[in-house]
Design an enzyme around this catalytic site. Sequence first.
Site, short mmCIF file in Angstrom:
data_model
loop_
_atom_site.label_atom_id
_atom_site.label_comp_id
_atom_site.label_asym_id
_atom_site.label_seq_id
_atom_site.Cartn_x
_atom_site.Cartn_y
_atom_site.Cartn_z
N LYS A 50 76.52 108.76 -11.10
CA LYS A 50 75.52 108.46 -10.06
C LYS A 50 75.30 109.67 -9.18
O LYS A 50 76.26 110.31 -8.74
CB LYS A 50 75.95 107.26 -9.21
CG LYS A 50 74.94 106.90 -8.11
CD LYS A 50 75.21 105.52 -7.54
CE LYS A 50 76.40 105.47 -6.63
NZ LYS A 50 76.21 106.27 -5.39
N GLU B 185 73.01 111.07 -5.72
CA GLU B 185 72.25 110.68 -4.54
C GLU B 185 71.01 111.57 -4.37
O GLU B 185 71.09 112.78 -4.54
CB GLU B 185 73.10 110.79 -3.27
CG GLU B 185 74.23 109.77 -3.20
CD GLU B 185 74.94 109.81 -1.85
OE1 GLU B 185 74.42 110.47 -0.92
OE2 GLU B 185 76.01 109.21 -1.73
N ASP C 198 82.47 107.52 -4.09
CA ASP C 198 83.11 108.50 -3.21
C ASP C 198 83.38 107.88 -1.84
O ASP C 198 83.94 108.54 -0.95
CB ASP C 198 82.29 109.78 -3.10
CG ASP C 198 80.87 109.57 -2.61
OD1 ASP C 198 80.51 108.43 -2.29
OD2 ASP C 198 80.13 110.57 -2.55
N SER C 199 83.04 106.61 -1.69
CA SER C 199 83.46 105.83 -0.52
C SER C 199 84.97 105.81 -0.40
O SER C 199 85.51 105.49 0.66
CB SER C 199 82.93 104.39 -0.62
OG SER C 199 83.22 103.83 -1.89
N ASP D 191 80.70 108.30 -9.07
CA ASP D 191 79.86 109.14 -8.21
C ASP D 191 80.12 110.62 -8.45
O ASP D 191 81.27 111.04 -8.58
CB ASP D 191 80.18 108.86 -6.74
CG ASP D 191 79.41 107.68 -6.18
OD1 ASP D 191 78.41 107.27 -6.79
OD2 ASP D 191 79.81 107.17 -5.11
N GLU E 147 70.18 101.60 -1.07
CA GLU E 147 71.07 101.30 0.05
C GLU E 147 70.30 101.26 1.36
O GLU E 147 69.63 102.23 1.74
CB GLU E 147 72.19 102.34 0.14
CG GLU E 147 73.18 102.06 1.26
CD GLU E 147 74.46 102.86 1.15
OE1 GLU E 147 75.33 102.69 2.03
OE2 GLU E 147 74.60 103.66 0.20
#
Length: 263
Positions: free
Chosen positions: A112, A114, A44-45, A83, A180
């Site tokens: 993925k 978070e 999602d970057s 993501d 990260e």
Amino acid sequence: MRKTLSQLKKMVQLDEKLVCLTAYDASFAHWIAEAGVDVILVGDSLGMVVQGHATTLPVSLDEMVYHTQMVQRGNHKAWCIADLPFMADATLDSALHAAGRLMKEGGANMVKLEGGQRVLPMVETLSAMGVPVCGHLGLLPQSVEKYGYQVQGKDQTSAERLLEEAAALQTAGAEMLVLECVPSALAAEITANLSIPVIGIGSGKETSGQVLVLHDMLGLTVGKTPKFAQNFLQEGGSIQQALADYVAAVKQGHFPQALHEMA
């Protein structure tokens, strides 16, 4: 033929570093896979490097599905992780819905999420449903409005929490973990404690592999580039050569040379 999860785990068992890179479209996905990248992350970057937002928060599930579709049309060799965007895992039902769309419509091989303790029920249920799950601990881009962009786990209390959450994610069924911006010693300890691959970004070189945002790795990021990134295009001369150099640097243990922690 695309790499499988079992192949990736076998590579880690044989002490071969995994190379991961983000991609958001078919053309870059093709050349990234051709260069020998093992894992493509549709991150999602894209909200920041493709859409021009200040954070990843505005990215929608529809957009993640769309970009995953494009990547998988160009990718024929790498494992692909997508993501779950911000708030897509707010509830168990929404996480199941989002993961289903990313895999069925987008063609992702893995999703993925978070977070640590909060996402354990989602990880457990998704895993039980046959969905490969990658966890994400440390700096959480979807939580930057609360915690900011800074190294996580620098004090004993937060380091112990990350160690516990990493183990809990694996127990819940996570098959991979992204770390990260955590101190290199902590990243090494977490990696040693787990049996699943651990992919680092800004977390030193003792993880199972490395990931970078494509635009950071090519020196194309508009604005501030993370201190841990390296511009491989500057010396490579072409995008294809830069990709090949990145793969070689990770495989040979030359990248990252040292952890440059964020302010």
